[in-house]
Design an enzyme around this catalytic site. Structure first.
Site, PDB file in Angstrom:
ATOM      1  N   ARG A  92       0.669  -1.171  -0.049  1.00 10.75           N
ATOM      2  CA  ARG A  92      -0.005   0.059   0.027  1.00 10.75           C
ATOM      3  C   ARG A  92       0.708   1.409   0.065  1.00 10.75           C
ATOM      4  O   ARG A  92       1.628   1.433   0.866  1.00 10.75           O
ATOM      5  CB  ARG A  92      -0.899   0.046   1.192  1.00 10.75           C
ATOM      6  CG  ARG A  92      -1.642   1.284   1.476  1.00 10.75           C
ATOM      7  CD  ARG A  92      -2.901   1.361   0.760  1.00 10.75           C
ATOM      8  NE  ARG A  92      -3.749   2.585   1.066  1.00 10.75           N
ATOM      9  CZ  ARG A  92      -4.463   2.853   1.874  1.00 10.75           C
ATOM     10  NH1 ARG A  92      -5.095   1.546   2.542  1.00 10.75           N
ATOM     11  NH2 ARG A  92      -5.034   3.862   2.253  1.00 10.75           N
ATOM     12  N   ARG A 125      -5.786   1.684  -4.390  1.00  8.88           N
ATOM     13  CA  ARG A 125      -5.115   1.248  -3.469  1.00  8.88           C
ATOM     14  C   ARG A 125      -5.084  -0.366  -3.306  1.00  8.88           C
ATOM     15  O   ARG A 125      -5.951  -0.947  -3.808  1.00  8.88           O
ATOM     16  CB  ARG A 125      -5.513   1.557  -1.858  1.00  8.88           C
ATOM     17  CG  ARG A 125      -6.643   1.135  -1.272  1.00  8.88           C
ATOM     18  CD  ARG A 125      -7.990   2.131  -1.494  1.00  8.88           C
ATOM     19  NE  ARG A 125      -7.680   3.499  -1.679  1.00  8.88           N
ATOM     20  CZ  ARG A 125      -7.949   4.332  -0.470  1.00  8.88           C
ATOM     21  NH1 ARG A 125      -8.495   3.939   0.460  1.00  8.88           N
ATOM     22  NH2 ARG A 125      -7.692   5.575  -0.644  1.00  8.88           N
ATOM     23  N   ASP A 135      -7.151  -1.865   1.642  1.00  6.33           N
ATOM     24  CA  ASP A 135      -7.782  -0.694   2.671  1.00  6.33           C
ATOM     25  C   ASP A 135      -8.271  -1.568   3.759  1.00  6.33           C
ATOM     26  O   ASP A 135      -8.996  -2.402   3.516  1.00  6.33           O
ATOM     27  CB  ASP A 135      -8.574   0.182   2.084  1.00  6.33           C
ATOM     28  CG  ASP A 135      -8.730   1.424   2.533  1.00  6.33           C
ATOM     29  OD1 ASP A 135      -7.847   1.994   2.784  1.00  6.33           O
ATOM     30  OD2 ASP A 135      -9.886   1.763   2.707  1.00  6.33           O
ATOM     31  N   ASP A 188     -10.170  -0.975   7.080  1.00  9.58           N
ATOM     32  CA  ASP A 188     -10.898   0.065   7.984  1.00  9.58           C
ATOM     33  C   ASP A 188     -11.456  -0.503   9.275  1.00  9.58           C
ATOM     34  O   ASP A 188     -12.621  -1.631   9.038  1.00  9.58           O
ATOM     35  CB  ASP A 188     -11.993   0.764   7.391  1.00  9.58           C
ATOM     36  CG  ASP A 188     -11.106   1.833   6.290  1.00  9.58           C
ATOM     37  OD1 ASP A 188     -10.189   2.389   6.692  1.00  9.58           O
ATOM     38  OD2 ASP A 188     -11.876   2.234   5.199  1.00  9.58           O
TER      39      ASP A 188
END
Ligand code: GSY
Length: 177
Positions: A84, A93, A96, A98
């Site tokens: 990344r 990307r 990711d 989250d």
């Protein structure tokens, strides 16, 4: 103390399924983390910057003895290890990771807001989350995940397509006996 959390995964560069798989494996190999449930993988139209490739998105349920800041540091390190690069804020990307929910806590720190502040408006998060946690109640929204998902408009949901089921024993081989 055991913490329960939900993590959203997304990838729109290179071999997207491979990046999701590698992230799940890295998380599960961490000595203080256990992946307990995977949603299906969805192919989703990009939200925000729309001039970029479509994403693969999924959601995981995890158990961990780490606190929320430690989870954030761990996931940021994993993002870096999976190629990344943080060049463009809303751009493409490889992966990711989250944090969406951490127990049923409200956390406001400089670099970490939980529940994730945009989760209620993102079909690419809510559709996979609803698959594994529709009956999860979120105090700060005063709603169940299933209610939040049903409030998405058809337009928001139309960019989200089931790509592959990872639930059950075939789920990336994690739950094979
Ligand atoms: O916030 C996650 C990165 N991201 C995504 C994503 O994961 N899926 C879709 N469909 N659109 C996105 N836009 C951004 S930024």
């Amino acid at each position: 103390m055991t913490n329960h959390l939900f993590l959203a995964l997304g990838s729109n560069v290179g071999d997207r399924e491979s990046y999701l798989r590698q992230a799940v494996e890295k998380l599960n190999q961490h000595p203080d983390v256990c992946v307990t449930q995977l949603s299906s993988i969805y192919e989703t139209a990009p939200v925000g910057v729309t001039d970029q490739p479509s994403f693969f998105n999924m959601v995981l349920r995890l158990k961990t003895t780490l606190n929320a800041s430690e989870v954030l540091r761990t996931t940021q390190k994993m993002e870096q290890d999976l190629d990344r690069k943080r060049e463009k804020r809303w751009g493409p990307r490889t992966i990711d990771l989250d944090i969406l929910l951490f127990n049923d806590e409200n956390i406001k720190m400089e670099d970490l807001y939980i529940p994730h502040p945009r989760m209620h408006e993102r079909a690419f998060v809510l559709v996979p989350l609803n698959e594994i946690a529709g009956d999860n109640y979120v105090s700060s929204y005063n709603q169940y995940i299933s209610e939040m998902t049903s409030q998405l408009s058809d337009r928001e949901k139309e960019g989200v397509h089931l790509w592959k089921s990872c639930t059950g024993p075939e789920g990336f081989g994690l739950f094979e006996s």
